[in-house]
Design a protein around this motif. Sequence first.
Motif, short mmCIF file in Angstrom:
data_model
loop_
_atom_site.label_atom_id
_atom_site.label_comp_id
_atom_site.label_asym_id
_atom_site.label_seq_id
_atom_site.Cartn_x
_atom_site.Cartn_y
_atom_site.Cartn_z
N UNK A 58 19.39 -1.09 2.43
CA UNK A 58 18.45 0.02 2.45
C UNK A 58 18.80 1.11 1.45
N UNK A 59 20.09 1.44 1.34
CA UNK A 59 20.50 2.53 0.45
C UNK A 59 20.32 2.19 -1.02
N UNK A 60 20.37 0.91 -1.36
CA UNK A 60 20.24 0.53 -2.77
C UNK A 60 18.84 0.77 -3.31
N UNK A 61 17.84 0.84 -2.45
CA UNK A 61 16.45 0.92 -2.92
C UNK A 61 16.15 2.25 -3.62
N UNK A 62 16.45 3.40 -3.00
CA UNK A 62 16.22 4.64 -3.77
C UNK A 62 17.14 4.76 -4.98
N UNK A 63 18.36 4.21 -4.88
CA UNK A 63 19.29 4.28 -6.01
C UNK A 63 18.75 3.49 -7.20
N UNK A 64 18.31 2.26 -6.96
CA UNK A 64 17.77 1.44 -8.05
C UNK A 64 16.47 2.04 -8.58
N UNK A 65 15.67 2.63 -7.69
CA UNK A 65 14.45 3.29 -8.15
C UNK A 65 14.77 4.46 -9.05
N UNK A 66 15.78 5.25 -8.68
CA UNK A 66 16.21 6.39 -9.48
C UNK A 66 16.75 5.93 -10.84
N UNK A 112 5.66 11.70 -11.91
CA UNK A 112 6.88 12.17 -12.57
C UNK A 112 8.13 11.51 -12.03
N UNK A 113 8.05 10.88 -10.84
CA UNK A 113 9.24 10.28 -10.21
C UNK A 113 8.85 8.96 -9.54
N UNK A 114 8.20 8.10 -10.26
CA UNK A 114 7.69 6.86 -9.67
C UNK A 114 8.80 6.03 -9.02
N UNK A 115 9.88 5.79 -9.78
CA UNK A 115 10.94 4.93 -9.26
C UNK A 115 11.59 5.48 -8.02
N UNK A 116 11.89 6.77 -8.00
CA UNK A 116 12.51 7.39 -6.83
C UNK A 116 11.57 7.34 -5.64
N UNK A 117 10.28 7.65 -5.84
CA UNK A 117 9.31 7.66 -4.74
C UNK A 117 9.15 6.27 -4.14
N UNK A 118 9.00 5.26 -5.01
CA UNK A 118 8.85 3.89 -4.52
C UNK A 118 10.13 3.44 -3.82
N UNK A 119 11.29 3.76 -4.42
CA UNK A 119 12.56 3.36 -3.82
C UNK A 119 12.79 3.98 -2.46
N UNK A 120 12.44 5.27 -2.31
CA UNK A 120 12.59 5.92 -1.01
C UNK A 120 11.63 5.33 0.03
N UNK A 169 0.81 -1.22 0.00
CA UNK A 169 0.00 0.00 0.00
C UNK A 169 0.84 1.27 0.00
N UNK A 170 1.85 1.42 0.89
CA UNK A 170 2.64 2.66 0.85
C UNK A 170 3.30 2.90 -0.50
N UNK A 171 3.73 1.83 -1.17
CA UNK A 171 4.36 1.99 -2.48
C UNK A 171 3.34 2.38 -3.54
N UNK A 172 2.14 1.79 -3.46
CA UNK A 172 1.10 2.15 -4.42
C UNK A 172 0.69 3.60 -4.26
N UNK A 173 0.59 4.07 -3.02
CA UNK A 173 0.25 5.47 -2.75
C UNK A 173 1.34 6.39 -3.29
N UNK A 174 2.59 6.06 -3.02
CA UNK A 174 3.70 6.89 -3.49
C UNK A 174 3.73 6.94 -5.02
N UNK A 175 3.51 5.80 -5.65
CA UNK A 175 3.55 5.76 -7.12
C UNK A 175 2.47 6.64 -7.73
#
Length: 417
Positions: free
Chosen positions: A277-285, A142-150, A131-137
């Motif tokens: 943890x740090x890889x998640x926003x990076x891979x999303x970006x 405009x920044x789906x990958x970064x938002x989901x990754x963070x 749910x938190x990822x779906x809400x963020x997406x």
Amino acid sequence: MQNNDRNPELKILGRPANQGRWLLIPLGMTVLLCLGTVYSWSIFRTPLENELNLSATESLFPYTIALVFYATFMPITGFYIHRFGPAWITGIGGGIVGLGYILSSFATNILMLTFTYGVIVGMGVGITYGVPMAVAARWFPDRKGLAVGLTIVGFGLSPLVTAPLAKRLIDQYQVRPTLLLLGIAFTLIISAIALTFKFPPDNCQSLPETPSLPQTVTSPQHLLKSRSFYGLWLCYTIGTFVGLSAIGISSSVGEEMINIDSGVAATSVSLFALFNGLSRPLFGWLSDRFPPRYVAIGSYTLILIACTMMANAQEGQVITYLIAFSLFWFCLGGWLALAPTATLRLFNPSDYAQNYGIVFTAYGVGALLGTLVAGQIRDWFGSYTYAFYPMAILAILGIIVANFLLKRDRAVADLKK
């Protein structure tokens, strides 16, 4: 902004939507931080073994069953989130998670504990996780990958926060009161945050427009006909299989192969969790900017390097061990951001919750096999060294699958036209 003037009434937590949407990310991270405590089972495992007189194999049952139910209920939730809304789904899931911890504090045998922690907690985590990822997406077109990754950083960093907290509580109050306190705290925290979760209205004018990237338009009923789906599913399975295999043997490999002190081996897990943890926003970006198959191939290349390092590691090579397992944890965290972002990129974003629920079954398969195979190889061959050979083979297979299958399936897109 001009867009806000066209829709001035849309606000999030009292802020204009384009500003307030950033507050949803730390709130989502906090929910996932609570849910990620399921990975801190090892903190509860030893004291429960002593209290309930369990064998090492028996004490693993609740954790294994929790992973299975977590992966099973995640896809189910995707088909109900639009009917009931993210607030209700989060509140219900959070309440189930809290109930599971509370009931686990009263468990008197392994069957009861497997049901309360494995079934109930696992079910609650599965209901709430997406749910938190779906809400963020939805709020960040405009920044789906970064938002989901963070957002998903919370799940990866949970062992760094909740494991030491649980250990301190166990030392002070023992294990059962700790489970009770965590259950109450998780219920209150997740339920309060759930009240802030909502989807933006369709054609919302207060948000930036989605970048004009070419996408397929694949609805859930067509998902299983898509070559892209099978490519993503296989790649996700391989990524989680290798990652969870490595996570499960991290401390044991350090002690047996490298011969480091058990305390140092346990402490090193905190370093690995940081990379996870740090890889998640990076891979999303990265997934926002490059085709998913290129990011996947990069991940498998790092896994192959880590496998090569560990297959040739000798006793006392602590730096080799730390680098290799940091890469393993880094890539697993990356896949937990890459897979949902690839789902957004390859398929209809409006059906994200349903689509990712189906894709997420790959995590369940990878988790179930990954937590069993590495230990079994150790029993068969007498050394963890041999576990890294099949991991390397899978990484090579992943590179091949990603290159040929993890791309947009235009034939399926034509079905919608």
